[in-house]
Design a protein around this motif. Sequence first.
Motif, PDB file in Angstrom:
ATOM      1  N   GLY A   1       0.828  -1.196   0.000  1.00 16.18           N
ATOM      2  CA  GLY A   1       0.000   0.000   0.000  1.00 16.18           C
ATOM      3  C   GLY A   1       0.861   1.243   0.000  1.00 16.18           C
TER       4      GLY A   1
ATOM      5  N   ASP B   1     -11.903   9.839   4.463  1.00 16.36           N
ATOM      6  CA  ASP B   1     -11.916   8.385   4.360  1.00 16.36           C
ATOM      7  C   ASP B   1     -11.316   7.790   5.632  1.00 16.36           C
ATOM      8  OD1 ASP B   1     -11.808   5.722   3.702  1.00 16.36           O
ATOM      9  OD2 ASP B   1     -10.170   5.921   2.259  1.00 16.36           O
TER      10      ASP B   1
ATOM     11  N   GLU C   1     -11.092   4.998   6.836  1.00 14.68           N
ATOM     12  CA  GLU C   1     -10.372   3.727   6.707  1.00 14.68           C
ATOM     13  C   GLU C   1      -9.039   3.897   5.979  1.00 14.68           C
ATOM     14  OE1 GLU C   1     -12.713   0.618   5.069  1.00 14.68           O
ATOM     15  OE2 GLU C   1     -14.183   0.639   6.699  1.00 14.68           O
TER      16      GLU C   1
ATOM     17  N   THR D   1      -8.210   4.089   2.851  1.00 16.37           N
ATOM     18  CA  THR D   1      -8.129   3.035   1.842  1.00 16.37           C
ATOM     19  C   THR D   1      -6.845   3.164   1.023  1.00 16.37           C
ATOM     20  OG1 THR D   1     -10.539   3.093   1.693  1.00 16.37           O
ATOM     21  CG2 THR D   1      -9.344   1.955  -0.087  1.00 16.37           C
ATOM     22  N   GLY D   2      -6.109   2.070   0.936  1.00 15.40           N
ATOM     23  CA  GLY D   2      -4.888   2.029   0.140  1.00 15.40           C
ATOM     24  C   GLY D   2      -3.644   2.492   0.870  1.00 15.40           C
TER      25      GLY D   2
ATOM     26  N   ARG E   1      -8.552  -0.057  11.343  1.00 18.15           N
ATOM     27  CA  ARG E   1      -7.445  -0.555  10.521  1.00 18.15           C
ATOM     28  C   ARG E   1      -6.328  -1.123  11.395  1.00 18.15           C
ATOM     29  NH1 ARG E   1      -5.959   1.565   5.789  1.00 18.15           N
ATOM     30  NH2 ARG E   1      -4.323  -0.005   5.980  1.00 18.15           N
TER      31      ARG E   1
END
Length: 854
Positions: free
Chosen positions: A56, A118, A120, A122-123, A154
């Motif tokens: 990531g 976001d 979370e 993401t990525g 996370r």
Amino acid sequence: MTLSHPSSVTLPIHAVLADIRSAFNEQSQLILEAPTGAGKSTALPLAMLAWPEINGKILMLEPRRVAARNVAQFIAKQLGQSVGQDVGYRVRGDTKVSQHTRLEIVTEGILTRMIQHDPELTGVAVIIFDEIHERHLPTDLGLALALEVQQSLRDDLTIIAMSATLSGLPLSNLMPDARQISSQGRSFDVQHQYQPCPAQQSWLMHMARVINDTVNDASLAEYQLGSVLAFLPGKGEINKLARLLNERLDSTWLICPLYGDLSPAEQDRAIGLTEPGKRKIVLATNVAESSLTIEGITIVIDSGYRREASFNPKTGVTRLGLRRISQASAVQRSGRAGRLASGYCVRLWSKEEHGRLRKVDEPEISLSELTSMALDCASWGAKTFTELSLLTSPPAIHEQVAWQLLQQLALTDPQRKLTTLGHQAYALGCHPRLAHMLLKAKQVASDQSRPQLCVLACILAGIIEARGLPKKGADIHHYLTEALRGQINQQVRQWQLSLAVSGQLQDAISQASTRDISYLLALAYPDRIAKARGQDGFLLSNGTGVVIAADDSLAHEPWLVVADFQETQGRNAGQVYLAARLDERSFEDELSDLVTRQVQGGWDEAKGRFFAEKHTKIGQIIIKVDTGITPQRADITAALLEQVRVKGLTILNRDAALIQLQYRVELARYYAPEHDWPCLTDTHLMATLADWLGPYIEQVNSLAALAKVDAYGLVKNRLSWQQQTLLDQLVPTHWPMATGTRAPIRYQMPLDANGDFYHSDAEQGRALLSVRLQEALGLAQSPSILHGKMIVTMELLSPAQRPLAVTADLASFWQGPYAEVKKEMRGRYPRHLWPDDPVNTVATKFTKKKTPGL
């Protein structure tokens, strides 16, 4: 893809890369201590790009924009790439990333926005907090949010906190399970010289002379192969020093300013290598303390000053002042001279003063205005800062002021939840004040079909946020054309885009009226409407006094709206820098929502009667007063209570019995706290007047009647019936003597400057029992109260009620001092009893003739 890293010089961080990688695979939290020159900001993220286990994106936070760009450019260069490919950056107003970017260098506020957008992330696989020891407010907030994301959403997210030093940094409190790794720094010896500024001389002139002497001193030849880095508190001092040096040095020297407002090209000029045959003197703020590598520095000249911003919750403005740096900051600055070879550092203060400097700088969260942080907090769903995992808690009053302003601007409700307007304001990404102005302007522009009003709001916001405006006086109207060019123009157009508002800036400027400008500014600064007060400048609606230059075009206006003012050290009132004229008629029209009307009652000391007035106000500014209003009962009661607050409890019938009751209860609270006694100190009684006095003065209409109120009974009734009974047992008002006399006990307590009791010294209070000596006969020991925890002091009196002795140890008195008292008193009072054995003599209150058995 597999990255091919070019060979480079071995850095200290390379020695612990294996440990970091091992910990990375075992832990989700790492704390890395690596001093200046270790390579943590460049070599570590460069190496991590080659670790296949990182699946990531890597985000690395840098405290400053210039450092973020510089680090990204350096790492990209090591990869043989341009910025925006594998390595990119995001700073406010400038982004270079692509869909292939795996390492993003971002400034601190960017991360907070990313998490809010976001949660979370993401990525994103790794977040690195670089230079966390600098304790910037956005860093503290970003870390708190990242830790919450890791904990709740996370668990595969890795957080790395990197600091030049862990001294005084409570990271282990927030990350108790984190793996801690230490790296050596890379620096050469730096020779330190202390050259304090002579008395009566400008420190800036002294600094110019020291720089000139240092670069021309033949004995310092070994250090003069490189460039010079000079640390100053701010842009103004940098520009003044640049002029002074240009007058003293020849053309072989390049004078390069370095501060946050400069363009990227100007910053790169200061950071990069100099052209052949030239030498460079970089004049920098503390932006150059860490993270940023300036090529070729071998000499550092340190002014020892920083410009520190400190929020004043009373005025709602941030005060700027020069302050000495900390010892930690001085170490960071001098270390810049030893990055490439042995260095030389001149400190413009004495060695003795150096020992008195603060160890570390205070974190920004302790000094800053917190309105934007409160909006972040509300957007995250938290109602107090204590719900976040912060390294340091902010001052409670700073947080309170921030929430109050958000509610005043209608961005949060009383429960501290974001309103619809609040959600829109957060999306704009500017200060909540300006966001409120922009959004309300858009609404009014739509309702009144005046699209140019919203464009004008964008222009005003751009001017207020801009740095380095030319000096055109305080009237913001003079600066409107600045929005047609440069960074202000870019920001204005960005807000137009965000608000979906079209329109030509030139048209909005040419059509702008003073009334429109003042209305828009009042939307952002409702607490800064200002009324002239003669020679003393202006009074703001928040109660603060401000001044404006006497020759300014706004100096003699009756009303203003102030957009920017600052408080500085040594001045009683803030200095206005941006404002607009305000038409008083606006209070009856577009600004009527800010106007309050309330009836106030009071006591007219001169006329000896109560009165009532209706005040029409903007904040604390009285616009109009209507007199001749009949006082209502509530007004009279409020006025009576205010008289007590002003004049104290002595205005009531506060007799000795009441004072003794207060003393007795205070002793009971100290020696028998298990019975939950109420506090009856003067301070507490004054603070709770409405509770214990208010309901009982509904029929009182004069100060004379107030003085007859049974204050003792009212205060005593603060105790329950059980507590009153227990108080009489534990702390009695009288003591029963064997003769049948109820001897009075007077209580005494140590008081502070406000007349309140010292709780910690309550044991120094005493109970004083006054009785004739003959009635104390037969008592072997002094009486005690409060279950034996307090010995009663005996005041033994003569037959004529004159004090003979005071003792808290009656047994010792009988055995010693009594002999002298007896010898003297027998001759003076021969008809009274003066026994040789007082302990075994029956007490009497009569003469010898009337005493049975004698």
